[in-house]
Design a protein around this motif. Structure first.
Motif, PDB file in Angstrom:
ATOM      1  N   SER A  94     -16.305  19.896 -35.291  1.00 31.82           N
ATOM      2  CA  SER A  94     -15.734  18.560 -35.446  1.00 31.82           C
ATOM      3  C   SER A  94     -16.821  17.504 -35.277  1.00 31.82           C
ATOM      4  N   LYS A  95     -16.463  16.262 -35.607  1.00 28.90           N
ATOM      5  CA  LYS A  95     -17.445  15.178 -35.552  1.00 28.90           C
ATOM      6  C   LYS A  95     -17.897  14.907 -34.128  1.00 28.90           C
ATOM      7  N   TRP A  96     -16.996  14.985 -33.152  1.00 26.30           N
ATOM      8  CA  TRP A  96     -17.396  14.671 -31.785  1.00 26.30           C
ATOM      9  C   TRP A  96     -18.367  15.727 -31.249  1.00 26.30           C
ATOM     10  N   GLN A  97     -18.196  16.978 -31.679  1.00 27.00           N
ATOM     11  CA  GLN A  97     -19.141  18.004 -31.257  1.00 27.00           C
ATOM     12  C   GLN A  97     -20.534  17.748 -31.838  1.00 27.00           C
ATOM     13  N   LEU A  98     -20.577  17.349 -33.105  1.00 26.98           N
ATOM     14  CA  LEU A  98     -21.868  17.044 -33.722  1.00 26.98           C
ATOM     15  C   LEU A  98     -22.518  15.823 -33.070  1.00 26.98           C
ATOM     16  N   ARG A  99     -21.711  14.829 -32.697  1.00 29.64           N
ATOM     17  CA  ARG A  99     -22.281  13.655 -32.023  1.00 29.64           C
ATOM     18  C   ARG A  99     -22.885  14.040 -30.675  1.00 29.64           C
ATOM     19  N   VAL A 100     -22.203  14.936 -29.938  1.00 24.86           N
ATOM     20  CA  VAL A 100     -22.740  15.379 -28.649  1.00 24.86           C
ATOM     21  C   VAL A 100     -24.080  16.081 -28.841  1.00 24.86           C
ATOM     22  N   VAL A 101     -24.164  16.932 -29.865  1.00 28.18           N
ATOM     23  CA  VAL A 101     -25.413  17.644 -30.124  1.00 28.18           C
ATOM     24  C   VAL A 101     -26.527  16.661 -30.468  1.00 28.18           C
ATOM     25  N   VAL A 102     -26.204  15.652 -31.271  1.00 23.93           N
ATOM     26  CA  VAL A 102     -27.211  14.658 -31.654  1.00 23.93           C
ATOM     27  C   VAL A 102     -27.724  13.912 -30.428  1.00 23.93           C
ATOM     28  N   GLN A 103     -26.813  13.519 -29.523  1.00 21.63           N
ATOM     29  CA  GLN A 103     -27.222  12.792 -28.327  1.00 21.63           C
ATOM     30  C   GLN A 103     -28.060  13.670 -27.393  1.00 21.63           C
ATOM     31  N   VAL A 104     -27.699  14.951 -27.292  1.00 27.13           N
ATOM     32  CA  VAL A 104     -28.487  15.865 -26.460  1.00 27.13           C
ATOM     33  C   VAL A 104     -29.884  16.046 -27.054  1.00 27.13           C
ATOM     34  N   LYS A 105     -29.957  16.246 -28.371  1.00 26.91           N
ATOM     35  CA  LYS A 105     -31.251  16.441 -29.028  1.00 26.91           C
ATOM     36  C   LYS A 105     -32.133  15.207 -28.886  1.00 26.91           C
ATOM     37  N   ARG A 106     -31.524  14.026 -28.923  1.00 21.54           N
ATOM     38  CA  ARG A 106     -32.299  12.789 -28.847  1.00 21.54           C
ATOM     39  C   ARG A 106     -32.966  12.617 -27.482  1.00 21.54           C
ATOM     40  N   ARG A 107     -32.355  13.156 -26.415  1.00 29.27           N
ATOM     41  CA  ARG A 107     -32.869  12.956 -25.057  1.00 29.27           C
ATOM     42  C   ARG A 107     -33.309  14.253 -24.409  1.00 29.27           C
ATOM     43  N   LEU A 108     -33.669  15.227 -25.229  1.00 33.04           N
ATOM     44  CA  LEU A 108     -34.129  16.501 -24.684  1.00 33.04           C
ATOM     45  C   LEU A 108     -35.415  16.340 -23.879  1.00 33.04           C
ATOM     46  N   GLY A 109     -36.311  15.461 -24.318  1.00 31.91           N
ATOM     47  CA  GLY A 109     -37.559  15.257 -23.598  1.00 31.91           C
ATOM     48  C   GLY A 109     -37.318  14.761 -22.185  1.00 31.91           C
ATOM     49  N   LEU A 110     -36.429  13.780 -22.030  1.00 34.84           N
ATOM     50  CA  LEU A 110     -36.135  13.251 -20.700  1.00 34.84           C
ATOM     51  C   LEU A 110     -35.425  14.287 -19.839  1.00 34.84           C
ATOM     52  N   ILE A 111     -34.551  15.075 -20.463  1.00 37.59           N
ATOM     53  CA  ILE A 111     -33.849  16.129 -19.719  1.00 37.59           C
ATOM     54  C   ILE A 111     -34.838  17.184 -19.222  1.00 37.59           C
TER      55      ILE A 111
END
Length: 456
Positions: free
Chosen positions: A71-88
């Motif tokens: 679903s779209k919300w799952q893809l949005r979560v993945v995008v947000q996680v990928k965007r901040r992987l460096g900080l994580i």
């Protein structure tokens, strides 16, 4: 000391204290020792986190590509996680190094690393919490403000920074507006707006599920709830930071008069939108015709109505045009729509048989209602070369189009008339060749008849 110079003196002292503290920290970092070692360790962790971000981000992207049906919300979560992987990665590695150094050396020798790990984790949490604010500029402003506040708080300089921002102020008489007040108001209003949006979204979902409320009243109720909640959030946010709005009453009144004259069309469209919702003249899903525009209502806005046509074009029609203009609502009281088509047959064909064949042919076409409103056919006149008929039939899905159903009925008539040898005539001309002027008229048997279709 002159009382007028006291704010400037306080501001200068606060600024000087912050500069001195920053210089002291930089000098301690540049000197050899454990503070410098911790900074070097953090730089190394940052480089490792950047490399892990590149590798793990690519792996995560490949993993998502192999998944289907997300679903779209799952893809949005993945995008947000990928965007901040460096900080994580940085927060995780810094915490790991901090825990190791706490056990093998003095706690003070890992203080900066622990502080950086905590700060990175807090930044990640703030970034995800800020996603609740839908408006992008406001979301970024709230996120950056919370980042700055969290950083200053963890560095134990929040009070000094607050005093510094409070000293940067604009004072006009009894009115005082500081930079700290503006930042606090923006953050508080952003949080209250987010809460209002969540409540309004939940309430709107409940209203739309209520089948006892008409679609137009649902739109009106949803917009009313949104206006009330956002208005309460704004005034609560302004009052929460201590801004007195009574002094702005006269100014807001003058601005309102000016806007009233300058934005007459906008106000007219807003009022017309409320009238449309109240009188239920049109609602989402209705099929309307306005001038050359034919389509169905997609949504009702505060200023305009969205009308989608059969060719996929979306027209934004001002609400005032729907109030003052002549609008054909094909589905206002019910979904039944009557369509008329005209045709003619030769004089040699039995009109009783023609009417029966036409009705039977129309009734067999998809979307044409056979019950309770049956197709009818009537003679409307005797033309120059044909007997003229009108065929009337009903449909109840105008959103499916009108031109296509007319075309299907015409094809059905063509096939039915061809099967029963009923001809559809066309205009003809008869040309008689006469003799020379003054001479005897030629015999009728010498006349020539030329038949051809009449010019368009």
């Amino acid at each position: 000391m002159n009382p007028d110079l006291e704010p400037y003196v306080e501001f200068s002292e606060s600024l000087q204290a912050m500069i001195n503290g920053a210089l002291t920290f930089v000098q301690s970092v540049l000197s050899p020792g454990w503070r410098q070692n911790q900074i070097l360790i953090l730089i190394g962790l940052a480089l490792v986190s950047w490399l892990l971000h590149r590798v793990s981000g690519q792996m995560l992207q490949e993993y998502v590509r192999k998944r289907e049906g997300w679903s779209k919300w799952q893809l949005r979560v993945v995008v947000q996680v990928k965007r901040r992987l460096g900080l994580i990665w940085f927060a995780a590695l810094a915490y790991a190094v901090y825990l190791v150094m706490q056990n093998i050396t003095w706690p003070s020798r890992s203080y900066i690393i622990g502080l950086a790990a905590t700060l990175a984790a807090v930044w990640v949490g703030i970034a995800y919490a800020a996603r609740l604010v839908r408006n992008r500029p406001l979301r970024r402003l709230v996120m950056y403000a919370l980042w700055v506040y969290a950083t200053l708080y963890l560095l134990n300089v929040a009070d000094e920074a607050a005093a510094f921002l409070d000293d940067v102020a604009l004072e006009v008489g009894d009115f005082r507006l500081s930079l700290l007040t503006i930042i606090t108001a923006i953050v508080v209003i952003g949080i209250l707006f987010t809460m209002a949006r969540i409540v309004s979204t939940t309430t709107a979902s409940s209203i739309r599920k209520n089948e006892d409320i008409s679609p137009s009243m649902q739109v009106l109720a949803v917009k009313g709830v949104q206006i009330v909640l956002y208005g309460i959030a704004f005034f609560m946010g302004v009052k929460a930071v201590g801004i007195d709005l009574t002094g702005l009453a006269v100014l807001s009144g003058a601005i309102g008069v000016g806007l009233g004259f300058g934005l007459q069309k906008v106000v007219s469209n807003l009022v017309s939108g409320v009238i449309i919702l109240l009188d239920k003249s049109i609602k989402p899903g209705d099929v309307i015709s306005l001038g050359e525009t034919f389509g169905w209502i997609n949504s009702l806005g505060a200023r305009y109505v969205s009308v989608v046509t059969r060719d996929g074009k979306e027209y934004l029609i001002p609400n005032e045009d729907l109030i003052t203009g002549q609008v054909v609502n094909w589905s206002h009281s019910n979904d039944f729509v009557r369509l008329d088509i005209y045709f003619g047959t030769a004089y040699g064909d039995d009109p009783h048989l023609v009417r029966k064949i036409a009705i039977d042919a129309a009734a067999k076409v998809d979307r044409v209602l056979a019950h309770p409103k049956l197709p009818v056919c009537h003679i409307v006149g005797f033309g120059d070369s044909s007997v003229d008929y009108i065929l009337r039939f009903w449909i109840r899905d105008p959103t499916g189009g009108l031109t296509n159903i007319r075309g299907n009925v015409y094809l059905a008539l063509w096939d039915a008339f061809k099967e029963h040898d009923i001809s559809i005539p066309f205009p003809q001309r008869e040309v008689r060749m006469l003799g020379d002027a003054g001479g005897p008229v030629q015999d009728d048997r010498q006349s020539v008849r030329l038949s051809a279709p009449a010019a368009d």
